[in-house]
Scaffold this motif. Structure first.
Motif, PDB file in Angstrom:
ATOM      1  N   ASN A 169       2.699 -12.033 -22.406  1.00  0.00           N
ATOM      2  CA  ASN A 169       3.198 -13.285 -22.981  1.00  0.00           C
ATOM      3  C   ASN A 169       4.545 -13.706 -22.406  1.00  0.00           C
ATOM      4  N   VAL A 170       5.054 -12.911 -21.466  1.00  0.00           N
ATOM      5  CA  VAL A 170       6.333 -13.239 -20.829  1.00  0.00           C
ATOM      6  C   VAL A 170       6.097 -14.343 -19.796  1.00  0.00           C
ATOM      7  N   PRO A 171       6.980 -15.341 -19.713  1.00  0.00           N
ATOM      8  CA  PRO A 171       6.816 -16.406 -18.714  1.00  0.00           C
ATOM      9  C   PRO A 171       6.635 -15.844 -17.303  1.00  0.00           C
ATOM     10  N   HIS A 172       5.798 -16.521 -16.513  1.00  0.00           N
ATOM     11  CA  HIS A 172       5.474 -16.030 -15.167  1.00  0.00           C
ATOM     12  C   HIS A 172       6.718 -15.917 -14.293  1.00  0.00           C
ATOM     13  N   GLY A 180       7.140 -24.478 -11.004  1.00  0.00           N
ATOM     14  CA  GLY A 180       7.851 -25.326 -11.956  1.00  0.00           C
ATOM     15  C   GLY A 180       9.301 -25.560 -11.576  1.00  0.00           C
ATOM     16  N   LEU A 181       9.788 -24.792 -10.608  1.00  0.00           N
ATOM     17  CA  LEU A 181      11.181 -24.934 -10.173  1.00  0.00           C
ATOM     18  C   LEU A 181      11.266 -25.320  -8.695  1.00  0.00           C
ATOM     19  N   GLU A 182      10.218 -25.986  -8.196  1.00  0.00           N
ATOM     20  CA  GLU A 182      10.165 -26.340  -6.772  1.00  0.00           C
ATOM     21  C   GLU A 182      11.368 -27.170  -6.328  1.00  0.00           C
ATOM     22  N   LYS A 183      11.838 -28.068  -7.193  1.00  0.00           N
ATOM     23  CA  LYS A 183      12.979 -28.909  -6.828  1.00  0.00           C
ATOM     24  C   LYS A 183      14.272 -28.107  -6.707  1.00  0.00           C
ATOM     25  N   ALA A 184      14.286 -26.936  -7.317  1.00  0.00           N
ATOM     26  CA  ALA A 184      15.489 -26.094  -7.279  1.00  0.00           C
ATOM     27  C   ALA A 184      15.381 -24.973  -6.242  1.00  0.00           C
TER      28      ALA A 184
END
Length: 315
Positions: free
Chosen positions: A268-271, A20-24
């Motif tokens: 439930n913590v974000p991956h 989800g943060l590939e652009k960063a």
């Protein structure tokens, strides 16, 4: 059908950066690169200093050199794939390379625990039997301890890594980190992985947890000895020789506990939090250990000053 399974099973694994943060990724790589450079410089300088400075040719610093070498090993094992994923988006890694990386990562983690235990033994002897310190911890004894620590770790991890070569991999070949971990790889296996699930738990309890308990018990005895010293100044001096080691123990084991809790109870913590904690585990102790010893150990400080002093400053 068999040929299809063979093709799927032999396909390379795919490493993952920050989903989800590939652009960063390029931006994220900057602090990681700075951390890697700091770790390489810090631990490399410690090793050079211990080798070059005869004032540091003592068991305590030999064990510190082992710790620095272990931290360098962990960094050099993970850094190439992490940077290749973040910089080049090069995600593919062959089975052999992946299993080898996993072997060294897990082995070096056990080695670090063993070295911290050896350092506790060093402090125990230095405070409980100061007059016999050099006769008990001879250079030969230090070498034997180092070899035992490495062999214990290497042999204990080998069974689960060898079994990885036997498993067929018919599920998604996407791993959840930018480096290979045993627990990630076995999730992709289409086979009975009961042994590979249970054996690491036994290793952790039999080694890492046992190491911690022995370290804790040794410091109880050390504290008992120190409290028996009449002079307040001598007490403070004796305890001061242990401060750096205690800080390194806290850094290592608090990080281990934090990572374990996130994996076990953070469903439930974000991956991205799981991934970040993994980087903290692999980067924080190697980064902090040279800093701790540079700040808290006068002999290291003196050695660094001699190492980086200009020739003209002596005149």
């Amino acid at each position: 059908m068999p040929s299809m399974w063979l093709n799927i099973s032999s396909s390379p694994f795919l490493l993952t950066g920050f989903p989800g943060l590939e652009k960063a990724h390029h931006l994220i790589s900057l602090p990681l690169l700075m951390a890697y450079i700091s770790i390489l410089l810090g631990n490399g300088t410690l090793l050079f200093l211990i080798k070059d400075d005869h004032n540091l040719h003592e068991p305590m610093y030999y064990f510190l050199g082992m710790l620095a070498a272990t931290d360098l090993g962990v960094t050099l094992t993970t850094m190439p794939t992490v940077l290749s994923v973040l910089w080049l988006n090069h995600r593919e890694i062959g089975h052999g390379a992946c299993f080898s990386q996993a072997y060294f990562i897990h082995t070096l983690s056990i080695v670090e625990s063993g070295v911290l235990l050896a350092m506790a033994y060093d402090r125990f002897i230095a405070i409980r039997n100061p007059l016999r310190y050099t006769t008990i911890l001879t250079d030969t004894k230090v070498i034997k301890i180092g070899i035992c620590v490495v062999m214990r770790a290497g042999l204990s991890i080998m069974p689960i890594i060898i079994r990885l070569h036997w498993f067929p991999y018919c599920r998604s070949h996407v791993l959840s980190h930018a480096f290979c971990l045993h627990q990630d790889v076995i999730k992709l296996a289409c086979a009975d992985i009961t042994f590979n699930r249970l054996y690491p738990v036994v290793v952790v309890f039999a080694m890492v947890l046992l190491d911690f308990l022995i370290i804790f018990f040794s410091y109880v005895l050390i504290l008992k000895t120190v409290m028996g010293i009449a002079s307040t100044d001598e007490r403070a001096k004796a305890l001061n020789t242990c401060v750096s080691h205690i800080c390194c123990i806290l850094v290592f084991y608090v990080t281990v506990v934090g990572l374990t809790f996130i994996h076990r109870f953070g469903k439930n913590v974000p991956h991205v939090v799981h991934i970040t904690m993994s980087y903290v585990y692999f980067l924080f102790p190697p980064f902090m250990n040279p800093v701790i010893y540079s700040i808290k150990t006068k002999q290291i400080q003196s050695g660094l000053l001699r190492l980086f002093s200009l020739p003209c400053s002596k005149t």
